[in-house]
Design an enzyme around this catalytic site. Structure first.
Site, PDB file in Angstrom:
ATOM      1  N   SER A   1      -5.622  -1.647   1.283  1.00  0.00           N
ATOM      2  CA  SER A   1      -5.399  -2.916   0.585  1.00  0.00           C
ATOM      3  C   SER A   1      -4.971  -3.962   1.604  1.00  0.00           C
ATOM      4  O   SER A   1      -4.489  -3.609   2.694  1.00  0.00           O
ATOM      5  CB  SER A   1      -4.273  -2.717  -0.438  1.00  0.00           C
ATOM      6  OG  SER A   1      -3.825  -3.946  -0.949  1.00  0.00           O
ATOM      7  N   TYR A   5       4.130   0.299  -3.256  1.00  0.00           N
ATOM      8  CA  TYR A   5       2.655   0.328  -3.192  1.00  0.00           C
ATOM      9  C   TYR A   5       2.213  -0.069  -1.779  1.00  0.00           C
ATOM     10  O   TYR A   5       1.353   0.593  -1.182  1.00  0.00           O
ATOM     11  CB  TYR A   5       2.099  -0.650  -4.232  1.00  0.00           C
ATOM     12  CG  TYR A   5       0.606  -0.867  -4.170  1.00  0.00           C
ATOM     13  CD1 TYR A   5      -0.281   0.074  -4.692  1.00  0.00           C
ATOM     14  CD2 TYR A   5       0.065  -2.025  -3.614  1.00  0.00           C
ATOM     15  CE1 TYR A   5      -1.660  -0.136  -4.657  1.00  0.00           C
ATOM     16  CE2 TYR A   5      -1.300  -2.242  -3.571  1.00  0.00           C
ATOM     17  CZ  TYR A   5      -2.158  -1.296  -4.089  1.00  0.00           C
ATOM     18  OH  TYR A   5      -3.523  -1.502  -4.050  1.00  0.00           O
TER      19      TYR A   5
HETATM   20  N1  LIG Z   1      -7.578  -4.581  -7.789  1.00  0.00           N
HETATM   21  C1  LIG Z   1      -7.048  -5.078  -6.700  1.00  0.00           C
HETATM   22  O1  LIG Z   1      -6.707  -6.258  -6.628  1.00  0.00           O
HETATM   23  C2  LIG Z   1      -6.883  -4.184  -5.474  1.00  0.00           C
HETATM   24  C3  LIG Z   1      -6.594  -4.802  -4.250  1.00  0.00           C
HETATM   25  C4  LIG Z   1      -6.467  -3.992  -3.101  1.00  0.00           C
HETATM   26  C5  LIG Z   1      -6.650  -2.621  -3.206  1.00  0.00           C
HETATM   27  N2  LIG Z   1      -6.931  -2.052  -4.409  1.00  0.00           N
HETATM   28  C6  LIG Z   1      -7.144  -0.609  -4.442  1.00  0.00           C
HETATM   29  O2  LIG Z   1      -8.453  -0.368  -4.917  1.00  0.00           O
HETATM   30  C7  LIG Z   1      -8.520   0.959  -5.452  1.00  0.00           C
HETATM   31  C8  LIG Z   1      -9.241   0.923  -6.778  1.00  0.00           C
HETATM   32  O3  LIG Z   1      -8.447   0.186  -7.691  1.00  0.00           O
HETATM   33  P1  LIG Z   1      -9.058  -0.767  -8.825  1.00  0.00           P
HETATM   34  O4  LIG Z   1      -8.448  -2.101  -8.636  1.00  0.00           O
HETATM   35  O5  LIG Z   1     -10.519  -0.603  -8.858  1.00  0.00           O
HETATM   36  O6  LIG Z   1      -8.306  -0.185 -10.110  1.00  0.00           O
HETATM   37  P2  LIG Z   1      -8.755   0.823 -11.254  1.00  0.00           P
HETATM   38  O7  LIG Z   1      -7.506   1.144 -11.989  1.00  0.00           O
HETATM   39  O8  LIG Z   1      -9.916   0.250 -11.997  1.00  0.00           O
HETATM   40  O9  LIG Z   1      -9.298   2.107 -10.444  1.00  0.00           O
HETATM   41  C9  LIG Z   1      -8.466   3.156 -10.022  1.00  0.00           C
HETATM   42  C10 LIG Z   1      -9.104   4.464 -10.487  1.00  0.00           C
HETATM   43  O10 LIG Z   1      -8.315   5.556  -9.957  1.00  0.00           O
HETATM   44  C11 LIG Z   1      -8.228   6.537 -10.986  1.00  0.00           C
HETATM   45  N3  LIG Z   1      -7.081   7.406 -10.756  1.00  0.00           N
HETATM   46  C12 LIG Z   1      -5.767   7.118 -10.903  1.00  0.00           C
HETATM   47  N4  LIG Z   1      -5.015   8.213 -10.656  1.00  0.00           N
HETATM   48  C13 LIG Z   1      -5.879   9.220 -10.350  1.00  0.00           C
HETATM   49  C14 LIG Z   1      -5.722  10.593  -9.998  1.00  0.00           C
HETATM   50  N5  LIG Z   1      -4.501  11.154  -9.941  1.00  0.00           N
HETATM   51  N6  LIG Z   1      -6.833  11.322  -9.734  1.00  0.00           N
HETATM   52  C15 LIG Z   1      -8.066  10.765  -9.826  1.00  0.00           C
HETATM   53  N7  LIG Z   1      -8.278   9.478 -10.150  1.00  0.00           N
HETATM   54  C16 LIG Z   1      -7.204   8.714 -10.410  1.00  0.00           C
HETATM   55  C17 LIG Z   1      -8.095   5.719 -12.273  1.00  0.00           C
HETATM   56  O11 LIG Z   1      -8.365   6.493 -13.425  1.00  0.00           O
HETATM   57  C18 LIG Z   1      -9.105   4.616 -12.024  1.00  0.00           C
HETATM   58  O12 LIG Z   1     -10.400   5.003 -12.456  1.00  0.00           O
HETATM   59  C19 LIG Z   1      -7.074   1.462  -5.523  1.00  0.00           C
HETATM   60  O13 LIG Z   1      -6.826   2.326  -4.438  1.00  0.00           O
HETATM   61  C20 LIG Z   1      -6.264   0.173  -5.381  1.00  0.00           C
HETATM   62  O14 LIG Z   1      -4.996   0.425  -4.842  1.00  0.00           O
HETATM   63  C21 LIG Z   1      -7.054  -2.805  -5.552  1.00  0.00           C
END
Ligand SMILES: NC(=O)c1ccc[n+]([C@@H]2O[C@H](COP(=O)([O-])OP(=O)(O)OC[C@H]3O[C@@H](n4cnc5c(N)ncnc54)[C@H](O)[C@@H]3O)[C@@H](O)[C@H]2O)c1
Length: 247
Positions: A145, A158
């Protein structure tokens, strides 16, 4: 993206958000998709949409990795690419992005965060790397991130977990510099997803699709150890080098 045709891509956290977008884009380019997630309904739907397969895998559960990876390879073929992307935040973000006092932080939630965001990646590397090294190589891209490179005061723990992934990738990149499997990380700024509340979405917010395209570029062409930051819609992503240490 022709290099993805008929290749197996494993995506953790592929049920929604960025992981789902990576799966959809890669499937469009002909990849065979394996989704690992705990969200069975959305994970199965993305598997159907991409012509792939869904496995209910909790990435933080050590015992679940080896059998699931073996099943993927038996059913779809050798894993060539992996997007280790599953991640959670400490709590739903509020619109004010208020700063939580550290003493209010629940121990249980701390362990959940470390388990999913760090264990879920280390266990994945342990399960995948030896197999991929024996095969014809490939690449693994982690989702860190912007909060893995810069402070995010509204969720320091986080940020801790995402900094850990940056250190892991830089170090693994050095340790496996000449290996046939490249390991790198994408560091997105805020993009529209369940983790990022709709009230914070701007007309020009990054989308999961924007970040997925950059992730696929890292999988196909990123250097090992590379940390790539994608911050603003329409602006090119940049590679962030580690600090040059004197001596
Ligand atoms: N959305 C943002 O602004 C942002 C910014 C930077 C980084 N991220 C990172 O991007 C990645 C994806 O996040 P997103 O924003 O698409 O959110 P999201 O919640 O749509 O996706 C996260 C996915 O991880 C799955 N998950 C959670 N715990 C789990 C486990 N124990 N085992 C298997 N799967 C599990 C969830 O069910 C979900 O499908 C994450 O690592 C997040 O930290 C997101």
């Amino acid at each position: 993206m022709e290099e993805l045709r008929d290749q197996v891509l494993l995506v953790t956290g592929g049920a929604t958000g960025l992981g789902a977008a990576t799966a959809i884009e890669a499937a469009r380019a002909g990849a065979r998709i394996a989704i690992f997630d705990v969200n069975e309904a959305d994970g199965s739907a993305i598997a159907r949409r991409t012509g792939g397969r869904f496995w209910r895998v909790d990435v933080g559960a050590a015992e679940e990795w080896a059998p699931a990876v073996a099943e993927v390879e038996a059913e779809l073929g050798p894993i060539r690419f992996a997007h280790l992307n599953a991640g959670i935040m400490t709590r739903p973000l509020d619109v004010a992005l208020s700063i939580p006092p550290i003493e209010d932080f629940a121990q249980g939630r701390y362990h959940d965060l470390v388990r999913v965001n760090i264990d879920g990646v280390v266990l994945g590397l342990q399960a995948l790397l030896p197999r991929m090294m024996r095969g014809s190589g490939g690449a693994i891209t982690l989702t860190s991130s912007m909060g893995g490179l810069a402070p995010i005061p509204f969720d320091p723990v986080y940020s801790l977990t995402k900094h850990a992934l940056v250190g892991l990738v830089r170090s693994m990149g050095a340790a496996y510099a000449s290996a046939p499997v490249r390991i790198n990380a994408i560091c997105p700024g805020g993009f529209t997803s369940d983790l990022f509340p709709p009230a914070l979405h701007a007309i020009d917010s990054l989308t999961p699709h924007d970040v997925a395209l950059e992730t696929i570029d890292l999988l196909l062409r990123g250097a090992t150890g590379e940390i790539r930051l994608i911050l603003t819609k329409g602006q090119p992503a940049v590679t962030v080098a580690p600090p040059a240490l004197a001596g």
